[in-house]
Design an enzyme around this catalytic site. Structure first.
Site, PDB file in Angstrom:
ATOM      1  N   GLU A   1      -1.789 -31.960  31.021  1.00  0.00           N
ATOM      2  CA  GLU A   1      -2.058 -31.970  32.474  1.00  0.00           C
ATOM      3  C   GLU A   1      -0.914 -31.321  33.243  1.00  0.00           C
ATOM      4  O   GLU A   1      -1.047 -30.999  34.409  1.00  0.00           O
ATOM      5  CB  GLU A   1      -2.227 -33.410  32.973  1.00  0.00           C
TER       6      GLU A   1
ATOM      7  N   ASN B   1      -7.046 -31.387  25.523  1.00  0.00           N
ATOM      8  CA  ASN B   1      -7.688 -30.490  26.477  1.00  0.00           C
ATOM      9  C   ASN B   1      -6.818 -29.282  26.815  1.00  0.00           C
ATOM     10  O   ASN B   1      -5.650 -29.215  26.455  1.00  0.00           O
ATOM     11  CB  ASN B   1      -8.007 -31.254  27.762  1.00  0.00           C
TER      12      ASN B   1
ATOM     13  N   ASP C   1     -11.451 -31.577  30.694  1.00  0.00           N
ATOM     14  CA  ASP C   1     -10.494 -32.529  30.088  1.00  0.00           C
ATOM     15  C   ASP C   1     -11.126 -33.284  28.926  1.00  0.00           C
ATOM     16  O   ASP C   1     -10.829 -34.448  28.687  1.00  0.00           O
ATOM     17  CB  ASP C   1      -9.953 -33.508  31.152  1.00  0.00           C
TER      18      ASP C   1
HETATM   19 CA    CA Z   1      -6.028 -34.809  29.355  1.00  0.00          CA
END
Ligand code: CA
Length: 700
Positions: free
Chosen positions: A199, A275, A320
């Site tokens: 992220e 992700n 994600d």
């Molecule tokens: Ca993630």
């Protein structure tokens, strides 16, 4: 005494006809037959119990017949007040539990007495390097050593006897926002650890170190780097052909932050890959591409890190949809043929059965609600996406959300029932393409999804807590992996349940919000429940000492539910009382009573002094930079301060906090790099505006 009676029963069994010895009276201290404790699983020495990570224990002393007598044997208070997600280990009478900030506790598994603890002294300023709290999901054990991956990216080997550091290896570039929250795994001579931070703009990899020396054995990158620097291997050169644009500027992601498993016979080590960074593929890899090895299960040789095969669950990942969820190995009869399979229920909502020798897809079905794909094409092995799955012009409501249909809480598999017990979630996720440069530029160290996070602000309606309670749910699902069908499931409740433990006593144990619960593995009937006074998120284990079976769970509010999903858990306000709780038949220990909550009214806020446009600008900036800790639309879970409750003193030093970093030691780092003084003031005015709204509602 216990040892004596165990010996006595064994002698009786050996000398007399094979009659069941007289069962003790159920009100007596011992309420079950101690000889039924099978020795092979008396310890819990590996993260998932076996290398196959089935989390199924052959211990059967505790059963549906006597579980009413299950009581607390002891409890241990953990000193930190953040999320607890650990699977404890029990080796040679000692329970090893990791708490928040990667602190390790060694406890007498029978009494709870502290043997030693180890604090790796992780700088609290690293809190914002992770998405989901300074949690740790467990330690590893081998050859008299306990291993912990620390939140700031180190792998530390401790002497199991004393807790002293044997060796320490830095596994990340600490100038980048890498964290470690996952448990290391042992395979052959190596200890293998991944990392997190997709992220926040990093490139994922797993690294193996020699158990004894701590020397680096190999490293496998899960996504390709900048081609100009040369590829680390032919495999990454191949993977790079599935990417477009300048993905390396964004980090690429693919962090392997949780799941791994190992088949010693096949000499294969399986890694679940996360992700993309950013989530939004149109920014990360313009023009598409599968983007290997994002959202894949990769099989490697544990001694060399050599690539063997991969299966990608979500090609061109953009929601994600990690494949870092629990990987479990089993031998199943599929279409009349014995297969060595690998099972995974990743975030994307499909339950996958792969041939773990070759990576061939054997079956895949939805185990929860999923609207991004209709099914998996068995000829190509690829998901068939729905037409609107990648259209983000407006707010696109995708299920599962980025939280996933199943996240890190591990499943378990009971070979007697043939069922996999999955802690599932049903969340909608709002995805909206960015309209501003700050969402379209590669940036590290701030939540960088490539989507417009204003789509996540809850509407200002009075019954929003009820709406959230009905929209954001979770439930335990008992799944038949052979038929790929649900056998039973429970009524949906609040999300935030723990992983599951299965036992030969035909029980399934699971933490369910503030309760620790046992179900009948065959029917899902609830048989037992105990209040834990906090979020029961750690994964339960079982072990046996001196003929008695114990069940252990570590609890403590926080983690993703406390941090990233703050808006959802806002009305919940679970308290963090971090503890290790251990139960046995006849256990009579009690927890201290919980003091009544005192409502803290919102202090009268100062008036907003800027235009409504500037308040709206503040909202956009807040969502971009602050919301993943302080809650979408300022709805914090309470783990991180709810800014609407900020007093005048906080407003006075606002700039010093937001840009000056004066609260860095508490995890609130400086955002001066991204937020101008004017921006910080806009955020403050947005906070004031919302504080006034809440104050007015409270004082109608
Ligand atoms: Ca993630």
């Amino acid at each position: 005494m216990r040892l004596f009676s165990l010996v006595l029963v064994l002698v009786l069994l050996a000398c007399s006809k094979p009659e069941t010895p007289q069962k003790p009276d159920s009100s007596a201290e011992v309420v079950a037959d101690p000889v039924s404790v099978a020795l092979p699983d008396s310890e819990w020495a590996k993260h998932g119990l076996g290398d196959d990570e089935q989390r199924f224990s052959s211990l059967d002393q505790i059963s549906p017949d006597n579980i009413g007598n299950l009581g607390l044997a002891w409890s241990f208070d953990i000193s930190t007040r953040r999320g607890i997600e650990a699977t404890p280990l029990m080796v040679d009478g000692v329970l090893y539990v990791s708490g928040s900030w990667s602190i390790v506790y060694a406890l007498d598994a029978k009494t709870g007495a502290l043997k030693w603890f180890y604090d790796p002294k992780v700088p609290r300023s690293t809190l914002a390097n992770g998405c989901c709290d300074a949690v740790n999901r467990g330690v590893a054990y081998a050859n008299g050593k306990v291993f912990v991956g620390t939140y700031d990216g180190r792998l530390v080997a401790l002497a199991a006897e004393t807790g002293e550091v044997v060796w320490e290896a830095l596994t990340v570039d600490q100038s980048q926002p890498y964290t470690i929250t996952g448990a290391p795994r042992i395979a052959k001579d190596n200890i293998i650890i991944g990392n997190a931070g997709a992220e926040l703009g990093v490139r994922g990899y797993v690294t193996a170190y020699n158990i004894e020396s701590g020397d680096l054995a190999w490293r496998f990158y899960t996504v390709p780097g900048n081609p100009a620097n040369g590829f680390e291997s032919k495999v990454l050169e191949m993977a790079a052909k599935t990417w477009n644009g300048e993905w390396w500027k964004w980090g690429g992601g693919g962090t392997a932050w949780d799941s791994m498993s190992y088949d010693p016979e096949l000499n294969l080590f399986y890694v679940g890959v996360g992700n993309g960074s950013p989530w939004n593929q149109s920014l990360r890899s313009p023009g598409g591409g599968d983007n290997l090895f994002l959202s894949s299960i990769v099989a490697l040789r544990p001694d060399t890190g050599e690539y063997v095969w991969h299966y990608q669950t979500t090609p061109g990942e953009t929601w994600d949809y990690t494949a870092t969820q629990h990987i479990m190995l089993a031998d199943l009869s599929i279409d009349g043929k014995e297969r060595k399979v690998l099972m995974q229920a990743p975030k994307n909502g499909f339950f996958y059965i792969l041939d773990r020798v070759t990576g061939e897809l054997l079956s895949a079905e939805k185990f929860t609600v999923a609207n991004w794909a209709s099914h998996i094409d068995m000829d190509t092995g690829r998901p068939v996406e729905t037409e609107t799955a990648r259209i983000f012009d407006g707010v696109n409501v995708i299920i599962p959300s980025n939280g996933g249909g199943h996240n890190w809480p591990p499943m378990s598999y009971n070979p007697n029932t043939g069922l996999v017990y999955i802690p599932t979630m049903i969340f909608p996720g709002n995805f909206k393409a960015p309209t501003r440069d700050m969402d379209r530029l590669p940036r590290q160290s701030t939540y960088n999804t490539g989507f417009d996070r204003t789509a996540l602000v809850p509407p200002n309606v009075p019954d929003i807590d009820e709406i959230f309670a009905s929209q954001f749910t979770g439930k335990l699902v008992a799944w038949d992996p052979v038929t790929q069908k649900e056998k039973w499931s429970l009524a949906p409740g609040r999300p935030g349940s723990s992983g599951t433990l299965s036992t030969a006593g035909n029980l399934v144990f699971q933490g369910v919000q503030e309760n620790f619960v046992a179900y009948d593995a065959r029917s899902g009937e609830q048989l037992w429940s105990a209040e834990v006074q906090s979020l029961a998120a750690g994964s339960p284990i079982t072990y046996a000492i001196d003929g008695e079976q114990y069940i252990a769970i570590a609890v403590g509010f926080g983690g993703g539910i406390g941090a990233e999903a703050g808006a959802i858990s806002h009305a919940w306000k679970a308290k963090n009382r971090s503890r290790v709780l251990v139960y046995k038949l006849g256990g009579s220990h009690t927890l201290p009573p919980v003091a009544a909550e005192v409502e803290r009214p919102i202090p009268k806020p100062a008036p907003v002094t800027v235009s409504n446009e500037r308040v709206q600008e503040g909202l956009v900036l807040f969502q971009r930079h602050c919301s993943f800790c302080h809650g979408d639309g300022l709805r914090s879970s309470g783990l991180t301060p709810d800014l609407r409750w900020s007093g005048a003193a906080i407003h006075e030093i606002w700039q010093d906090i937001v840009r000056g970093g004066i609260l860095e030691s508490r995890g609130m780092v400086s955002f001066g790099q991204y937020v101008s003084a004017e921006d910080a003031e806009s955020i403050r005015q947005y906070v004031l505006s919302e504080a006034n709204r809440v104050y007015d509602l409270d004082n109608l």
